[in-house]
Design a protein around this motif. Sequence first.
Motif, mmCIF file in Angstrom:
data_model
loop_
_atom_site.group_PDB
_atom_site.id
_atom_site.type_symbol
_atom_site.label_atom_id
_atom_site.label_comp_id
_atom_site.label_asym_id
_atom_site.label_seq_id
_atom_site.Cartn_x
_atom_site.Cartn_y
_atom_site.Cartn_z
ATOM 1 N N ARG A 126 -7.432 -12.560 5.643
ATOM 2 C CA ARG A 126 -8.686 -12.372 4.903
ATOM 3 C C ARG A 126 -8.558 -11.243 3.893
ATOM 4 N N VAL A 130 -9.095 -11.562 -0.127
ATOM 5 C CA VAL A 130 -10.098 -10.740 -0.809
ATOM 6 C C VAL A 130 -9.458 -9.941 -1.939
ATOM 7 N N ARG A 133 -8.824 -12.301 -4.781
ATOM 8 C CA ARG A 133 -10.076 -12.617 -5.475
ATOM 9 C C ARG A 133 -10.492 -11.468 -6.384
ATOM 10 N N GLU A 191 -12.922 -18.089 -2.582
ATOM 11 C CA GLU A 191 -14.200 -17.834 -1.904
ATOM 12 C C GLU A 191 -14.431 -18.835 -0.777
ATOM 13 N N ILE A 194 -12.137 -17.767 2.097
ATOM 14 C CA ILE A 194 -12.658 -16.555 2.735
ATOM 15 C C ILE A 194 -13.840 -16.899 3.632
ATOM 16 N N ASP A 198 -14.257 -16.117 7.549
ATOM 17 C CA ASP A 198 -15.425 -15.388 8.038
ATOM 18 C C ASP A 198 -16.078 -16.123 9.207
#
Length: 341
Positions: A126, A130, A133, A191, A194, A198
């Motif tokens: 993750r 991130v 991104r 996204e 991710i 999550d």
Amino acid sequence: MGDVTIIGLDIAKSVFQAHGADASGSVVFRKKLGRSRLLAFFAAQPPCVVAMEACAGGHHWGRELALLGHQVRLIPPAYVKPFVKRQKNDEADAEAICEAAQRPTMRFVPVKSQEQQASGVVFRARDLLVRQRTQLMNGLRGHLAEYGCVAPKGVAYIERLVAEVEDPNSQLPEAARASLQVMVRMIASLEAEIAVLDKEIGRRAKEDPVARRLMTIPGIGPITAAALTALAPAAEAFRCGRDFSAWLGLTPVQRSTGGKQKLGQITKMGERTLRRLLVIGASAVIKQALIRGAPPGSWLAQMLTRKPRMLVAVALANKTARIVWALLSKGGVYRAPALAA
């Protein structure tokens, strides 16, 4: 020269170096081993202490050697370095590991199970996505700024830039638009990935009773709670909450001498991911306190009136880390302290 009682093992990708010593510390053997011969060599050795650095592959080899009956000790590489004599090579490293493991005050890293490492991979993956991104968003901002299109800081405002790229009536040249649309699609793809991670982290946090107890602490949500259970060592490895906070790097650097105490900024040692998550959670608590108002007379209210906001966030993260250790070691859930009348 007696029987071997401890072996210092310098692990690598293909070639390993073993340094065996007896109870008095005298050298019994120095041996270079290929990856395919490593387990066969240790299977032929009598059960003894095997010391390694807690680096890439350390936990895997620790589990494998433990199955052969050996007692595995993982040492942080920073604690091995002072024992390296003169030049650095594989033989010197293996000897230094063997020497460091015999110190009575040496600190060791518990060997992680495959399940613990698998949980840690979720957070590492993750974090990587991130960061990617963020790089793409910053690139998109920079390219569009060249054409006079800007947006405020923050992920929430990136949609303005995406709309500018997707708008066929905008002033962007078609040659630039085609390349920027590639970046927009990559951002959308990241996204989505991710969001999947999550959900997985949230599911693990709900199923784990320890994570559910940790989420009762203000500033700790599913991501931080699951990260603490996956990445933090057992609470028994620390003497008190301050030791756990120091391991996270949330305690001040000491440069004290001559009876004079000199404290600096936080050490930033230990697990970076956990430290960052705790500081982010503390910042969220402070933001809510500034909006709704902290309870009068509380520790947080007093700190916000005397100290800068970021300093209070780090101090609150330190305080949260100590509460986490208390819950991990003693059980129970968080109960807010009662304010004095």
